[in-house]
Design a protein around this motif. Sequence first.
Motif, PDB file in Angstrom:
ATOM      1  N   LEU A  99       2.086  11.872   9.578  1.00 12.82           N
ATOM      2  CA  LEU A  99       1.656  12.066   8.184  1.00 12.82           C
ATOM      3  C   LEU A  99       0.471  13.032   8.127  1.00 12.82           C
ATOM      4  O   LEU A  99       0.438  13.963   7.317  1.00 12.82           O
ATOM      5  CB  LEU A  99       1.285  10.714   7.554  1.00 12.82           C
ATOM      6  N   LYS A 100      -0.495  12.800   9.024  1.00  9.79           N
ATOM      7  CA  LYS A 100      -1.670  13.668   9.028  1.00  9.79           C
ATOM      8  C   LYS A 100      -1.266  15.098   9.339  1.00  9.79           C
ATOM      9  O   LYS A 100      -1.765  16.044   8.728  1.00  9.79           O
ATOM     10  CB  LYS A 100      -2.661  13.148  10.067  1.00  9.79           C
ATOM     11  N   MET A 101      -0.372  15.282  10.300  1.00 11.17           N
ATOM     12  CA  MET A 101       0.045  16.638  10.670  1.00 11.17           C
ATOM     13  C   MET A 101       0.720  17.342   9.497  1.00 11.17           C
ATOM     14  O   MET A 101       0.394  18.490   9.167  1.00 11.17           O
ATOM     15  CB  MET A 101       0.974  16.570  11.894  1.00 11.17           C
ATOM     16  N   LYS A 102       1.654  16.669   8.838  1.00 12.97           N
ATOM     17  CA  LYS A 102       2.351  17.264   7.681  1.00 12.97           C
ATOM     18  C   LYS A 102       1.363  17.665   6.603  1.00 12.97           C
ATOM     19  O   LYS A 102       1.427  18.747   6.041  1.00 12.97           O
ATOM     20  CB  LYS A 102       3.276  16.217   7.017  1.00 12.97           C
ATOM     21  N   GLU A 103       0.497  16.724   6.302  1.00 15.18           N
ATOM     22  CA  GLU A 103      -0.383  16.846   5.148  1.00 15.18           C
ATOM     23  C   GLU A 103      -1.328  18.041   5.257  1.00 15.18           C
ATOM     24  O   GLU A 103      -1.503  18.783   4.305  1.00 15.18           O
ATOM     25  CB  GLU A 103      -1.170  15.533   5.075  1.00 15.18           C
ATOM     26  N   ILE A 104      -1.907  18.241   6.429  1.00 12.34           N
ATOM     27  CA  ILE A 104      -2.936  19.291   6.502  1.00 12.34           C
ATOM     28  C   ILE A 104      -2.470  20.572   7.178  1.00 12.34           C
ATOM     29  O   ILE A 104      -3.065  21.615   6.965  1.00 12.34           O
ATOM     30  CB  ILE A 104      -4.241  18.784   7.162  1.00 12.34           C
TER      31      ILE A 104
ATOM     32  N   ILE B 239      -3.741  -2.840  -0.009  1.00 10.71           N
ATOM     33  CA  ILE B 239      -4.641  -1.945   0.715  1.00 10.71           C
ATOM     34  C   ILE B 239      -4.740  -0.618  -0.033  1.00 10.71           C
ATOM     35  O   ILE B 239      -3.719   0.003  -0.327  1.00 10.71           O
ATOM     36  CB  ILE B 239      -4.131  -1.665   2.143  1.00 10.71           C
ATOM     37  N   SER B 240      -5.949  -0.191  -0.302  1.00  9.37           N
ATOM     38  CA  SER B 240      -6.146   1.101  -0.958  1.00  9.37           C
ATOM     39  C   SER B 240      -7.558   1.613  -0.708  1.00  9.37           C
ATOM     40  O   SER B 240      -8.523   0.916  -0.996  1.00  9.37           O
ATOM     41  CB  SER B 240      -5.910   0.963  -2.468  1.00  9.37           C
ATOM     42  N   GLN B 241      -7.649   2.792  -0.158  1.00 10.36           N
ATOM     43  CA  GLN B 241      -8.958   3.402   0.020  1.00 10.36           C
ATOM     44  C   GLN B 241      -9.631   3.573  -1.340  1.00 10.36           C
ATOM     45  O   GLN B 241     -10.732   3.099  -1.566  1.00 10.36           O
ATOM     46  CB  GLN B 241      -8.809   4.764   0.725  1.00 10.36           C
ATOM     47  N   SER B 242      -8.929   4.259  -2.246  1.00 14.33           N
ATOM     48  CA  SER B 242      -9.534   4.614  -3.540  1.00 14.33           C
ATOM     49  C   SER B 242      -9.625   3.423  -4.485  1.00 14.33           C
ATOM     50  O   SER B 242     -10.484   3.381  -5.357  1.00 14.33           O
ATOM     51  CB  SER B 242      -8.696   5.702  -4.213  1.00 14.33           C
ATOM     52  N   GLY B 243      -8.695   2.503  -4.345  1.00 16.48           N
ATOM     53  CA  GLY B 243      -8.615   1.402  -5.304  1.00 16.48           C
ATOM     54  C   GLY B 243      -8.029   1.835  -6.636  1.00 16.48           C
ATOM     55  O   GLY B 243      -8.066   1.084  -7.611  1.00 16.48           O
ATOM     56  N   GLU B 244      -7.467   3.048  -6.682  1.00 13.39           N
ATOM     57  CA  GLU B 244      -6.940   3.576  -7.950  1.00 13.39           C
ATOM     58  C   GLU B 244      -5.473   3.984  -7.868  1.00 13.39           C
ATOM     59  O   GLU B 244      -4.943   4.522  -8.844  1.00 13.39           O
ATOM     60  CB  GLU B 244      -7.765   4.800  -8.415  1.00 13.39           C
ATOM     61  N   THR B 245      -4.831   3.818  -6.746  1.00  8.86           N
ATOM     62  CA  THR B 245      -3.451   4.272  -6.590  1.00  8.86           C
ATOM     63  C   THR B 245      -2.526   3.506  -7.544  1.00  8.86           C
ATOM     64  O   THR B 245      -2.487   2.272  -7.526  1.00  8.86           O
ATOM     65  CB  THR B 245      -3.017   4.083  -5.126  1.00  8.86           C
ATOM     66  N   ALA B 246      -1.790   4.274  -8.374  1.00  8.38           N
ATOM     67  CA  ALA B 246      -1.012   3.655  -9.457  1.00  8.38           C
ATOM     68  C   ALA B 246       0.019   2.653  -8.930  1.00  8.38           C
ATOM     69  O   ALA B 246       0.148   1.552  -9.463  1.00  8.38           O
ATOM     70  CB  ALA B 246      -0.322   4.742 -10.278  1.00  8.38           C
TER      71      ALA B 246
ATOM     72  N   GLY C 106       0.852  -1.188   0.000  1.00  8.84           N
ATOM     73  CA  GLY C 106       0.000   0.000   0.000  1.00  8.84           C
ATOM     74  C   GLY C 106       0.886   1.236   0.000  1.00  8.84           C
ATOM     75  O   GLY C 106       2.116   1.141  -0.028  1.00  8.84           O
ATOM     76  N   CYS C 107       0.261   2.397   0.028  1.00  4.19           N
ATOM     77  CA  CYS C 107       0.975   3.674   0.060  1.00  4.19           C
ATOM     78  C   CYS C 107       0.356   4.573   1.129  1.00  4.19           C
ATOM     79  O   CYS C 107      -0.845   4.473   1.407  1.00  4.19           O
ATOM     80  CB  CYS C 107       0.848   4.423  -1.263  1.00  4.19           C
ATOM     81  N   GLY C 108       1.162   5.466   1.672  1.00  2.00           N
ATOM     82  CA  GLY C 108       0.651   6.508   2.574  1.00  2.00           C
ATOM     83  C   GLY C 108      -0.044   5.918   3.782  1.00  2.00           C
ATOM     84  O   GLY C 108       0.464   5.027   4.464  1.00  2.00           O
ATOM     85  N   THR C 109      -1.234   6.435   4.030  1.00  2.00           N
ATOM     86  CA  THR C 109      -2.009   5.970   5.180  1.00  2.00           C
ATOM     87  C   THR C 109      -2.316   4.478   5.088  1.00  2.00           C
ATOM     88  O   THR C 109      -2.285   3.767   6.086  1.00  2.00           O
ATOM     89  CB  THR C 109      -3.304   6.808   5.269  1.00  2.00           C
ATOM     90  N   SER C 110      -2.580   4.002   3.888  1.00  6.83           N
ATOM     91  CA  SER C 110      -2.872   2.573   3.724  1.00  6.83           C
ATOM     92  C   SER C 110      -1.643   1.726   4.076  1.00  6.83           C
ATOM     93  O   SER C 110      -1.768   0.609   4.585  1.00  6.83           O
ATOM     94  CB  SER C 110      -3.319   2.282   2.291  1.00  6.83           C
ATOM     95  N   LEU C 111      -0.471   2.263   3.800  1.00  6.98           N
ATOM     96  CA  LEU C 111       0.767   1.581   4.171  1.00  6.98           C
ATOM     97  C   LEU C 111       0.911   1.539   5.696  1.00  6.98           C
ATOM     98  O   LEU C 111       1.298   0.511   6.275  1.00  6.98           O
ATOM     99  CB  LEU C 111       1.956   2.319   3.543  1.00  6.98           C
TER     100      LEU C 111
ATOM    101  N   SER D 280     -12.410  13.971   2.100  1.00  5.59           N
ATOM    102  CA  SER D 280     -11.228  14.710   2.538  1.00  5.59           C
ATOM    103  C   SER D 280      -9.974  14.029   1.999  1.00  5.59           C
ATOM    104  O   SER D 280      -9.870  12.798   2.021  1.00  5.59           O
ATOM    105  CB  SER D 280     -11.212  14.717   4.072  1.00  5.59           C
ATOM    106  N   VAL D 281      -9.028  14.840   1.506  1.00  5.00           N
ATOM    107  CA  VAL D 281      -7.778  14.264   0.992  1.00  5.00           C
ATOM    108  C   VAL D 281      -7.055  13.500   2.096  1.00  5.00           C
ATOM    109  O   VAL D 281      -6.492  12.430   1.876  1.00  5.00           O
ATOM    110  CB  VAL D 281      -6.888  15.381   0.377  1.00  5.00           C
ATOM    111  N   ALA D 282      -7.082  14.042   3.300  1.00  4.07           N
ATOM    112  CA  ALA D 282      -6.460  13.342   4.427  1.00  4.07           C
ATOM    113  C   ALA D 282      -7.349  12.161   4.816  1.00  4.07           C
ATOM    114  O   ALA D 282      -8.515  12.314   5.143  1.00  4.07           O
ATOM    115  CB  ALA D 282      -6.311  14.294   5.602  1.00  4.07           C
ATOM    116  N   SER D 283      -6.766  11.001   4.763  1.00  7.54           N
ATOM    117  CA  SER D 283      -7.530   9.781   5.021  1.00  7.54           C
ATOM    118  C   SER D 283      -7.702   9.587   6.533  1.00  7.54           C
ATOM    119  O   SER D 283      -6.743   9.693   7.287  1.00  7.54           O
ATOM    120  CB  SER D 283      -6.768   8.609   4.406  1.00  7.54           C
ATOM    121  N   THR D 284      -8.916   9.332   6.961  1.00 12.23           N
ATOM    122  CA  THR D 284      -9.161   9.144   8.397  1.00 12.23           C
ATOM    123  C   THR D 284      -9.917   7.844   8.645  1.00 12.23           C
ATOM    124  O   THR D 284      -9.374   6.877   9.147  1.00 12.23           O
ATOM    125  CB  THR D 284      -9.956  10.326   8.980  1.00 12.23           C
TER     126      THR D 284
END
Length: 365
Positions: free
Chosen positions: A241-246, A104-111, A57-62, A155-159
């Motif tokens: 990650l959440k702190m940086k992102e938003i 793991i992917s929220q969107s199911g579209e992460t390249a 996965g990537c990001g939050t999913s990772l 929201s772009v930030a995944s929660t």
Amino acid sequence: GKGGYDHYMLKEIFEQPEAIRNAIRGRIDKDRGTAILSGLGLSPRELVDFQRLLIVGCGTSLNAGLVGEYAVESFAAMLAEVEQAAEFRYRNPIVGSKDLVIAISQSGETADTLAAVREAIDKGALVAGLVNVVGSTIAREAGRGIYLHAGPEISVASTKAFTCQVSVLLLVALKLARGRRMSRDEGVKITREILGIPALVQQVLEKNDAIAKIANNFIKCEHMFYIGRGYMYPVALEGALKMKEISYIHAEAYNAAELKHGPIALLDGNMPVVALMNRGPGQEKTVGNVEECRARKAPVLGVITEGDEEAKVACDWTIEVPDCPHYIATIVCTVALQLFSYHVARLRGCSIDQPRNLAKSVTVE
Ligand code: M6R
């Protein structure tokens, strides 16, 4: 719409008890102390036959995947690994028919995650998706999997995707464990704990005002450290990650054990530390690390277990969370840190739902 909330992010944070209830609904067999994950399409034989679980996965999913790795190792005593999806793809991955790969992917579209799925299928692994968006590319190409049922995440930030991913990964770990070494009694105990997650999350949401007050102390920060050990390490990663992102504050997460191997050199009065100090394995050591931080004048915000006076006196501020096992606390503490970063970003006047330079799904490499 935003349902009366100022931002989608806050709405989605508050939706978590319900989202988690939906993610686990129909997937728990209380009497047998196990999980029902028919979407995996694995026979009992296949479930014990494969030798390794690989999570990508990537990001939050990772970050959620890392919790999954720990849970599978500790519940099922089997080999589990988590890999950043792009790394997996470019490293001639050692993967084959004896592996189960969960993407793991929220969107199911992460390249990058999609590319990892294709690679794993090519190499003959069993591949399953842990995806939120129904009918998305990863869900379709994996062919088998578990939908999160978290509801749309705007929201772009995944929660809520994170807390649902972790909830379902705990079910995966339970299922694998019950097919191997875990007793029914132990399984029953864990199913009860998992069923209790939404109520615990609700208790954290009730601290929203208190967390908003604490956030006032952090609006001028340029840097922050997040530390945790064991299960609390992925929580530190996700919190930072959440702190940086938003909020655009430079927030770094470290395993608390790594502090003395270099990063402690950065600590001074201008480097606040967010420490995961709730009761559980390794807690005393993290409290020890916090004392080292304070000795360098770093202000400390501790996430602590309710009523833990000893941990409290070691901190400048605390967020108290209900007592629960660390694998459940990954969710509980993450919710507290979601609210914390939300309020810091809000007080800094940031564009919370649409942070600069980011898109909701990253469909390019
Ligand atoms: O849709 P995905 O779960 O595959 O997305 C992966 C990451 O791009 C995503 O989690 C990203 O890190 C979030 N914006 C973090 O809040």
